[in-house]
Enzyme design. Sequence first.
Site, PDB file in Angstrom:
ATOM      1  N   GLY A 301       0.816  -1.205   0.000  1.00 20.60           N
ATOM      2  CA  GLY A 301       0.000   0.000   0.000  1.00 20.60           C
ATOM      3  C   GLY A 301       0.853   1.260   0.000  1.00 20.60           C
ATOM      4  N   SER A 302       0.403   2.253   0.734  1.00 20.18           N
ATOM      5  CA  SER A 302       1.057   3.565   0.681  1.00 20.18           C
ATOM      6  C   SER A 302       2.447   3.594   1.319  1.00 20.18           C
ATOM      7  CB  SER A 302       0.166   4.615   1.345  1.00 20.18           C
ATOM      8  OG  SER A 302      -1.036   4.780   0.615  1.00 20.18           O
ATOM      9  N   THR A 303       2.856   2.528   2.027  1.00 25.20           N
ATOM     10  CA  THR A 303       4.225   2.514   2.550  1.00 25.20           C
ATOM     11  C   THR A 303       5.240   2.457   1.412  1.00 25.20           C
ATOM     12  OG1 THR A 303       4.156   0.081   2.779  1.00 25.20           O
ATOM     13  CG2 THR A 303       3.555   1.398   4.711  1.00 25.20           C
ATOM     14  N   ALA A 304       4.791   2.164   0.198  1.00 28.38           N
ATOM     15  CA  ALA A 304       5.692   2.152  -0.959  1.00 28.38           C
ATOM     16  C   ALA A 304       5.859   3.528  -1.588  1.00 28.38           C
ATOM     17  CB  ALA A 304       5.174   1.169  -2.014  1.00 28.38           C
TER      18      ALA A 304
END
Length: 581
Positions: A301-304
């Site tokens: 998800g947005s941790t990338a």
Amino acid sequence: MSRHARNRVKPGVINWRHLFAIVLMGAVFTALVVRAAYIQVISPDRLRQQGDLRSLRVTSTQVPRGIITDRNGEELAVSVPVDAIYADPKVVLEKGGLQDKRRWQALAEVLGGDAKELMGKISADPKRRFVYLQRQVTPAMAHYVKALKIPGIGLKRESKRYYPTGEVDAHLIGFTNIDDHGLEGIERTYDDLLTGLPGKRQVRKDGLGRVVESLGTLQVAEKPQDIQLTIDQRIQALAYRELKKTVNYFEATSGSVVVVDVATGEVLAMANVPSYNPNNRSDVKTYQLRNRAITDVFEPGSTAKPLAMMAALDAGAVKPDQKIDTNPGWMRLGGRRVKDHRNLGVIDLTTIIEKSSNMGIAKLALSISKDELLGTFTKFGFGSETGIDLVGESSGIFKYDRPRWSEFELATLAFGYSISVTPVQLARAYATLGNEGRRLPLSIIKGLPQPTAEQVVKPKVAREVLHMMESVVRPGGTATVAAVPGYRVAGKTGTARKAVAGGYGNEYVASFAGVAPVSNPKLAIVVMINEPSGDQYYGSEVAAPVFSSVMGGALSLLNVMPDAITPDMRVAAVDKEVPRG
């Protein structure tokens, strides 16, 4: 006259009876001499061999398995002496050991078995000389069995593995089987090092089993190696406690926490829930044995997004002070839509990270070439093992060498879809970010040679993105609950729907990854909570609080100097230290 003459004849010295006896004794003596000469001179080997079979024995010197400790010397796996109960069926039967049924009934009760089954093991093969009745019994059971005095029943000393920390380190340490061979975790990976070589000595025993002569050493015993892990058990216990509390509260399926030393790549903690007690595995289910931090993959998800941001900055496609137009808050790529939760308008790069804008990061990803974007993800370790050298580690799912990538796939890759990673992979990526773009393999064994770091992005780019990520935990960011009092924290939330056959289902993976302290990064921590129940499933609500607790506790345990002391905190510290009159 003749009769009187015969009476006067004197008897001879040797008559025929004496002669026969002498000849017979001489023949017997001669036969014995010949037989003795034959045995001693002509053919001694066969009888000597038969004698040796009755008296020569090989004894073994047991070597306990090596100890596993954490980085501070706290014992995580040790070997303790125990007894095994065995029977010699031949001796039992010869001495009438099966006659006293009461003793066998008492033996069966203490072993938790059936007396007929135990006696059946004895009578099944009367010629056998050894059969286990039960292994690794408690000292009390061994003492009771010894007191029964059943002929042919004895005790054999062996060792049993004991894990003082129980379920806290279960997935990492693993366990051994009843023969002391590693089956999971560190016990399996380093089984050869932990297992010593027992010594063997040849002796001669008398009929009572006593050693009467030592005939020399057949094999010299080799001591096993002790293994010291990079794990800090204090941080490990903290991570497990916070993780278990959160998984239970949100009724999640599972969860993982990984803590990595940014400068060295050493893993300081690796906790998973659900866990199990390695000292009592009678009711353990197969799914409980997985070290999910290295085996389970999830879409980050947005941790990338910080990685996609670094790719654009490193390629020179955008400047740190540049603004991106995200109007009208959505766009169509190949018939599919990429959108934000609301229209953020024209925003700078920091706001893209702070507000977790899919539109903003997708436009940045599409502003560079496919090779530049995919190359950055590859350099940060996605799609490859971390070097931690544990059995069962997954390399994730990242088909970077696929010839065709659509614009929609590249856009979604920038915010953590079209790729699956393990928690340790994500932890290594964030450790690389905190290490100014220098990538190190992860390690779990203390004392290994320090590898050379590989520079995967420019140090300036890594620092710029790290500073952007500080906005996430500050007021106005998406995860203010991830803040750690007294420290500057850089982090990113992640909330991804779980893929199912034909698309995505209704279950989520909540995650948070971050680095602290930003002024001199020491730790990178990743928290992953799988399938939280209820209405709270965002990474900011589920995973971020765990990150804050573990990061704050770990920095305190390691005596890391705070880098964000506020005036209010200074006053509070003075009030605490200075006694009031």
